[in-house]
Design an enzyme around this catalytic site. Sequence first.
Site, PDB file in Angstrom:
ATOM      1  N   SER A  39       0.834  -1.198   0.000  1.00 24.50           N
ATOM      2  CA  SER A  39       0.000   0.000   0.000  1.00 24.50           C
ATOM      3  C   SER A  39       0.875   1.257   0.000  1.00 24.50           C
ATOM      4  O   SER A  39       1.677   1.433  -0.910  1.00 24.50           O
ATOM      5  CB  SER A  39      -0.973  -0.048   1.187  1.00 24.50           C
ATOM      6  OG  SER A  39      -2.030   0.870   1.029  1.00 24.50           O
ATOM      7  N   ASP A  82      -9.814  -5.179  -4.215  1.00 28.07           N
ATOM      8  CA  ASP A  82      -9.217  -4.181  -3.321  1.00 28.07           C
ATOM      9  C   ASP A  82     -10.175  -3.012  -3.115  1.00 28.07           C
ATOM     10  O   ASP A  82     -10.547  -2.326  -4.071  1.00 28.07           O
ATOM     11  CB  ASP A  82      -7.889  -3.689  -3.897  1.00 28.07           C
ATOM     12  CG  ASP A  82      -7.041  -2.939  -2.876  1.00 28.07           C
ATOM     13  OD1 ASP A  82      -7.613  -2.187  -2.072  1.00 28.07           O
ATOM     14  OD2 ASP A  82      -5.814  -3.112  -2.883  1.00 28.07           O
ATOM     15  N   HIS A 127      -7.801  -5.646   0.123  1.00 24.39           N
ATOM     16  CA  HIS A 127      -6.563  -4.923   0.440  1.00 24.39           C
ATOM     17  C   HIS A 127      -5.838  -5.703   1.528  1.00 24.39           C
ATOM     18  O   HIS A 127      -5.866  -5.332   2.715  1.00 24.39           O
ATOM     19  CB  HIS A 127      -6.913  -3.503   0.891  1.00 24.39           C
ATOM     20  CG  HIS A 127      -5.755  -2.550   0.858  1.00 24.39           C
ATOM     21  ND1 HIS A 127      -5.110  -2.204  -0.318  1.00 24.39           N
ATOM     22  CD2 HIS A 127      -5.131  -1.867   1.847  1.00 24.39           C
ATOM     23  CE1 HIS A 127      -4.157  -1.344  -0.051  1.00 24.39           C
ATOM     24  NE2 HIS A 127      -4.139  -1.130   1.262  1.00 24.39           N
TER      25      HIS A 127
END
Length: 223
Positions: free
Chosen positions: A119, A173, A204
């Site tokens: 991320s 995600d 995610h």
Amino acid sequence: MSGSTLERITIEPETQAKACVIWLHGLGDSGAGFSPIVPALNMPAQLGVRFIFPHAPEQAVTINQGYVMRSWYDIKGMDIGNRAFMPDVLASEKHVRDLIDEQIAAGIASDKIVLAGFSQGGVMSLFTGLRYEQPLAGILAMSCYLATGESLPEALSDSNKATPLLQHHGEQDEVVPFMAGKMAFDALKAAGYDTQWQQYAMGHSVVPEQIRDISQWLIKRLS
């Protein structure tokens, strides 16, 4: 050269360290979030892989009502093209560069260092790795995007033009849109980078199948 001031979790190999993976966490997490992954990666002892999980600085994050949390950069809006606040990205790049330099000063060759991130950490691994002036072993970018949106960063380094990249993204995600990751991959591929794309049936997050794939990739890069 002075070392990095970032606090971190360091996991040493059973043998002398000959390689290093610097793994950057996501927004609001810490190095402790990913450090338990090391046993699952099952690195061969003879590779001597040191793992470093730094903690991002604490700062206010605009999209989270200004709450102070560990963050590599502020996020002022959800538009991918402007999601990463660039002054913070540049400040964090300096921190990550210092970590790499610290390992080189400790005797690890630059081409035995992998820069990995999830991320926000993935954004930083791409941004820093593509601009770093010495060749790295590889860059792993999970569930992320380019800090500079649709275009590649400025001041790209020829030293890492041929460095293998691995980009992972979850098909569901809910935080970083799948297409944002794919857009980053397409931009890198079009620019001639040696990048590999893998997608997973996940949100995610990280899944066991992905960890196995990362393990195989790391072993190949660091052997």
